[in-house]
Design a protein around this motif. Structure first.
Motif, PDB file in Angstrom:
ATOM      1  N   GLN A  90       8.440   2.560  -0.044  1.00  0.00           N
ATOM      2  CA  GLN A  90       8.493   3.668  -1.001  1.00  0.00           C
ATOM      3  C   GLN A  90       7.155   3.821  -1.700  1.00  0.00           C
ATOM      4  OE1 GLN A  90      11.210   3.266  -4.353  1.00  0.00           O
ATOM      5  NE2 GLN A  90      11.579   5.480  -4.360  1.00  0.00           N
ATOM      6  N   ASN A  91       6.696   5.056  -1.816  1.00  0.00           N
ATOM      7  CA  ASN A  91       5.462   5.358  -2.541  1.00  0.00           C
ATOM      8  C   ASN A  91       5.789   5.483  -4.028  1.00  0.00           C
ATOM      9  OD1 ASN A  91       3.019   6.272  -3.506  1.00  0.00           O
ATOM     10  ND2 ASN A  91       3.052   8.216  -2.405  1.00  0.00           N
ATOM     11  N   LEU A  92       5.220   4.613  -4.852  1.00  0.00           N
ATOM     12  CA  LEU A  92       5.468   4.617  -6.294  1.00  0.00           C
ATOM     13  C   LEU A  92       4.329   5.242  -7.081  1.00  0.00           C
ATOM     14  CD1 LEU A  92       6.931   1.018  -6.767  1.00  0.00           C
ATOM     15  CD2 LEU A  92       8.166   3.152  -6.354  1.00  0.00           C
ATOM     16  N   SER A  93       3.316   5.743  -6.398  1.00  0.00           N
ATOM     17  CA  SER A  93       2.132   6.265  -7.082  1.00  0.00           C
ATOM     18  C   SER A  93       2.169   7.786  -7.176  1.00  0.00           C
ATOM     19  CB  SER A  93       0.861   5.843  -6.334  1.00  0.00           C
ATOM     20  OG  SER A  93      -0.283   6.472  -6.897  1.00  0.00           O
ATOM     21  N   GLN A  94       1.833   8.292  -8.364  1.00  0.00           N
ATOM     22  CA  GLN A  94       1.691   9.728  -8.556  1.00  0.00           C
ATOM     23  C   GLN A  94       0.244  10.176  -8.441  1.00  0.00           C
ATOM     24  OE1 GLN A  94       3.882  11.600 -11.770  1.00  0.00           O
ATOM     25  NE2 GLN A  94       5.004   9.722 -12.132  1.00  0.00           N
ATOM     26  N   LYS A  95      -0.686   9.230  -8.257  1.00  0.00           N
ATOM     27  CA  LYS A  95      -2.107   9.555  -8.281  1.00  0.00           C
ATOM     28  C   LYS A  95      -2.636  10.089  -6.961  1.00  0.00           C
ATOM     29  CE  LYS A  95      -4.321   6.020  -9.571  1.00  0.00           C
ATOM     30  NZ  LYS A  95      -4.869   4.762 -10.065  1.00  0.00           N
ATOM     31  N   GLY A  96      -1.909   9.867  -5.891  1.00  0.00           N
ATOM     32  CA  GLY A  96      -2.406  10.317  -4.605  1.00  0.00           C
ATOM     33  C   GLY A  96      -1.380  10.087  -3.521  1.00  0.00           C
ATOM     34  N   GLN A  97      -1.632  10.658  -2.370  1.00  0.00           N
ATOM     35  CA  GLN A  97      -0.708  10.531  -1.258  1.00  0.00           C
ATOM     36  C   GLN A  97      -0.873   9.195  -0.549  1.00  0.00           C
ATOM     37  OE1 GLN A  97      -1.675  14.006   1.060  1.00  0.00           O
ATOM     38  NE2 GLN A  97       0.000  15.199   0.176  1.00  0.00           N
ATOM     39  N   MET A  98       0.112   8.907   0.252  1.00  0.00           N
ATOM     40  CA  MET A  98       0.112   7.702   1.069  1.00  0.00           C
ATOM     41  C   MET A  98       0.543   8.125   2.468  1.00  0.00           C
ATOM     42  SD  MET A  98       2.464   4.320   0.440  1.00  0.00           S
ATOM     43  CE  MET A  98       1.654   4.066  -1.147  1.00  0.00           C
ATOM     44  N   SER A  99      -0.001   7.481   3.477  1.00  0.00           N
ATOM     45  CA  SER A  99       0.431   7.777   4.843  1.00  0.00           C
ATOM     46  C   SER A  99       0.930   6.514   5.515  1.00  0.00           C
ATOM     47  CB  SER A  99      -0.707   8.391   5.659  1.00  0.00           C
ATOM     48  OG  SER A  99      -1.684   7.411   5.977  1.00  0.00           O
ATOM     49  N   VAL A 100       1.933   6.682   6.368  1.00  0.00           N
ATOM     50  CA  VAL A 100       2.479   5.595   7.170  1.00  0.00           C
ATOM     51  C   VAL A 100       2.427   6.042   8.625  1.00  0.00           C
ATOM     52  CG1 VAL A 100       4.445   4.078   7.595  1.00  0.00           C
ATOM     53  CG2 VAL A 100       4.009   4.942   5.273  1.00  0.00           C
ATOM     54  N   ASN A 101       1.576   5.398   9.404  1.00  0.00           N
ATOM     55  CA  ASN A 101       1.347   5.786  10.800  1.00  0.00           C
ATOM     56  C   ASN A 101       1.038   7.274  10.924  1.00  0.00           C
ATOM     57  OD1 ASN A 101       1.710   3.162  11.601  1.00  0.00           O
ATOM     58  ND2 ASN A 101       3.728   3.468  12.498  1.00  0.00           N
ATOM     59  N   GLY A 102       0.284   7.789   9.955  1.00  0.00           N
ATOM     60  CA  GLY A 102      -0.152   9.176  10.005  1.00  0.00           C
ATOM     61  C   GLY A 102       0.775  10.155   9.319  1.00  0.00           C
ATOM     62  N   SER A 103       1.988   9.735   8.922  1.00  0.00           N
ATOM     63  CA  SER A 103       2.933  10.615   8.233  1.00  0.00           C
ATOM     64  C   SER A 103       2.772  10.462   6.724  1.00  0.00           C
ATOM     65  CB  SER A 103       4.374  10.288   8.628  1.00  0.00           C
ATOM     66  OG  SER A 103       4.572  10.473  10.016  1.00  0.00           O
ATOM     67  N   VAL A 104       2.566  11.582   6.030  1.00  0.00           N
ATOM     68  CA  VAL A 104       2.342  11.548   4.592  1.00  0.00           C
ATOM     69  C   VAL A 104       3.638  11.229   3.857  1.00  0.00           C
ATOM     70  CG1 VAL A 104       1.672  12.923   2.579  1.00  0.00           C
ATOM     71  CG2 VAL A 104       0.383  13.108   4.702  1.00  0.00           C
ATOM     72  N   LEU A 105       3.539  10.352   2.856  1.00  0.00           N
ATOM     73  CA  LEU A 105       4.665   9.951   2.029  1.00  0.00           C
ATOM     74  C   LEU A 105       4.325  10.288   0.588  1.00  0.00           C
ATOM     75  CD1 LEU A 105       7.361   8.501   2.767  1.00  0.00           C
ATOM     76  CD2 LEU A 105       6.313   6.385   1.970  1.00  0.00           C
ATOM     77  N   GLY A 106       5.056  11.235  -0.014  1.00  0.00           N
ATOM     78  CA  GLY A 106       4.796  11.655  -1.380  1.00  0.00           C
ATOM     79  C   GLY A 106       5.414  10.717  -2.400  1.00  0.00           C
ATOM     80  N   TYR A 107       5.200  11.042  -3.664  1.00  0.00           N
ATOM     81  CA  TYR A 107       5.689  10.217  -4.770  1.00  0.00           C
ATOM     82  C   TYR A 107       7.206  10.041  -4.707  1.00  0.00           C
ATOM     83  CZ  TYR A 107       6.945   8.949  -9.575  1.00  0.00           C
ATOM     84  OH  TYR A 107       7.472   8.342 -10.679  1.00  0.00           O
ATOM     85  N   LEU A 108       7.641   8.787  -4.762  1.00  0.00           N
ATOM     86  CA  LEU A 108       9.038   8.350  -4.721  1.00  0.00           C
ATOM     87  C   LEU A 108       9.713   8.567  -3.365  1.00  0.00           C
ATOM     88  CD1 LEU A 108      10.545   9.218  -8.219  1.00  0.00           C
ATOM     89  CD2 LEU A 108       9.605   7.053  -7.400  1.00  0.00           C
ATOM     90  N   GLU A 109       8.985   9.108  -2.407  1.00  0.00           N
ATOM     91  CA  GLU A 109       9.549   9.237  -1.071  1.00  0.00           C
ATOM     92  C   GLU A 109       9.540   7.874  -0.387  1.00  0.00           C
ATOM     93  OE1 GLU A 109       8.252  13.885  -0.215  1.00  0.00           O
ATOM     94  OE2 GLU A 109       7.325  12.258   0.935  1.00  0.00           O
ATOM     95  N   ARG A 110      10.534   7.658   0.447  1.00  0.00           N
ATOM     96  CA  ARG A 110      10.624   6.388   1.159  1.00  0.00           C
ATOM     97  C   ARG A 110      10.942   6.648   2.622  1.00  0.00           C
ATOM     98  NH1 ARG A 110      14.177   2.269  -0.912  1.00  0.00           N
ATOM     99  NH2 ARG A 110      14.038   3.167  -2.999  1.00  0.00           N
ATOM    100  N   MET A 111      10.637   5.650   3.445  1.00  0.00           N
ATOM    101  CA  MET A 111      10.926   5.746   4.866  1.00  0.00           C
ATOM    102  C   MET A 111      11.137   4.346   5.417  1.00  0.00           C
ATOM    103  SD  MET A 111       7.154   6.549   6.517  1.00  0.00           S
ATOM    104  CE  MET A 111       7.798   6.541   8.187  1.00  0.00           C
ATOM    105  N   ASP A 112      11.836   4.273   6.551  1.00  0.00           N
ATOM    106  CA  ASP A 112      11.997   2.992   7.231  1.00  0.00           C
ATOM    107  C   ASP A 112      10.644   2.512   7.733  1.00  0.00           C
ATOM    108  OD1 ASP A 112      14.713   2.874   6.815  1.00  0.00           O
ATOM    109  OD2 ASP A 112      15.208   3.837   8.713  1.00  0.00           O
ATOM    110  N   LEU A 113      10.373   1.251   7.504  1.00  0.00           N
ATOM    111  CA  LEU A 113       9.116   0.672   7.944  1.00  0.00           C
ATOM    112  C   LEU A 113       9.209   0.313   9.421  1.00  0.00           C
ATOM    113  CD1 LEU A 113       6.380  -0.220   6.573  1.00  0.00           C
ATOM    114  CD2 LEU A 113       7.325  -2.535   6.621  1.00  0.00           C
ATOM    115  N   PRO A 114       8.334   0.868  10.261  1.00  0.00           N
ATOM    116  CA  PRO A 114       8.357   0.484  11.683  1.00  0.00           C
ATOM    117  C   PRO A 114       7.982  -0.988  11.852  1.00  0.00           C
ATOM    118  CG  PRO A 114       7.049   2.491  11.307  1.00  0.00           C
ATOM    119  CD  PRO A 114       7.318   1.891   9.968  1.00  0.00           C
ATOM    120  N   ASP A 115       8.220  -1.509  13.056  1.00  0.00           N
ATOM    121  CA  ASP A 115       7.861  -2.902  13.333  1.00  0.00           C
ATOM    122  C   ASP A 115       6.369  -3.137  13.130  1.00  0.00           C
ATOM    123  OD1 ASP A 115      10.468  -3.380  13.930  1.00  0.00           O
ATOM    124  OD2 ASP A 115      10.204  -3.341  16.104  1.00  0.00           O
TER     125      ASP A 115
END
Length: 202
Positions: A90-115
């Motif tokens: 889960q991205n807990l930061s409001q200061k900037g975006q986060m990407s997981v394997n190239g997919s952007v994850l916004g504030y408070l958004e979460r996703m399953d972590l790949p292997d």
């Protein structure tokens, strides 16, 4: 007897998250001085594992004023269909975006972590590789610093995070001295829900 067997199972091989960190200005190692590098450390699967600059709120703390107090969280979970311990990020930061394997994850958004996941926020690149274990209540983390960018090895096309970060904070080329002077004057993020329009501070 059943309790003893359960306890022995918990002592079995733990699921391990191999977390490999990279930052282009990490040569002094000051960024990572609060992290237990080179030592596998155990954590409860019931509690989220947080990474950020606040050493009291986060089990994994970075010494960097450009990082949010709480930047991301890893939460273990299980499903009825699998014996493996899985994780969400889960991205807990409001200061900037986060990407997981190239997919952007916004504030408070979460996703399953790949292997195997390549996470990017700011100038940080974090490779997380999950190694399955048998224990149910605990997992362990193995932290190391990479000498070069892991994105060169993965071939993942990553979105550029620099414009997002530049709109919110003043980034300087000198490190770390100027970062202390120009780091974000950040309001406690537990109260930021009332200040959504004021999260980019001078």
């Amino acid at each position: 007897m059943d309790v003893s067997q359960t306890m022995e199972t918990e002592e079995d091989l733990l699921t391990c998250l191999h977390i490999k960190l990279y930052h282009p200005k990490q040569t002094s190692q000051a960024l990572y001085r609060l992290l237990p590098l080179g030592n596998r450390k155990q954590y409860s699967a019931e509690d989220p594992l947080k990474l950020g600059r606040d050493a009291q709120a986060c089990a994994l703390a970075l010494v960097d004023p450009r990082v949010s107090r709480k930047n991301l969280a890893l939460q273990a979970y299980r499903t009825p269909q699998s014996k493996d311990m899985l994780f969400t990020l889960q991205n807990l930061s409001q200061k900037g975006q986060m990407s997981v394997n190239g997919s952007v994850l916004g504030y408070l958004e979460r996703m399953d972590l790949p292997d195997k996941a390549l996470i990017r926020f700011g100038e940080y690149e974090v490779m997380i590789i999950r190694e399955n274990g048998e224990a149910k209540g605990m997992f362990e983390v193995d932290l190391e610093v990479l000498a070069c960018s892991p994105s060169r090895e993965t071939g993942v096309c990553l979105p550029c995070m620099t414009p997002v970060m530049d709109t919110c904070i003043c980034v300087t080329t000198d490190f770390p001295a100027d970062l202390r002077a120009h780091g974000p004057s950040e309001t406690d993020e537990t109260h930021m829900s009332f200040m959504m329009n004021h999260h980019c501070l001078n």
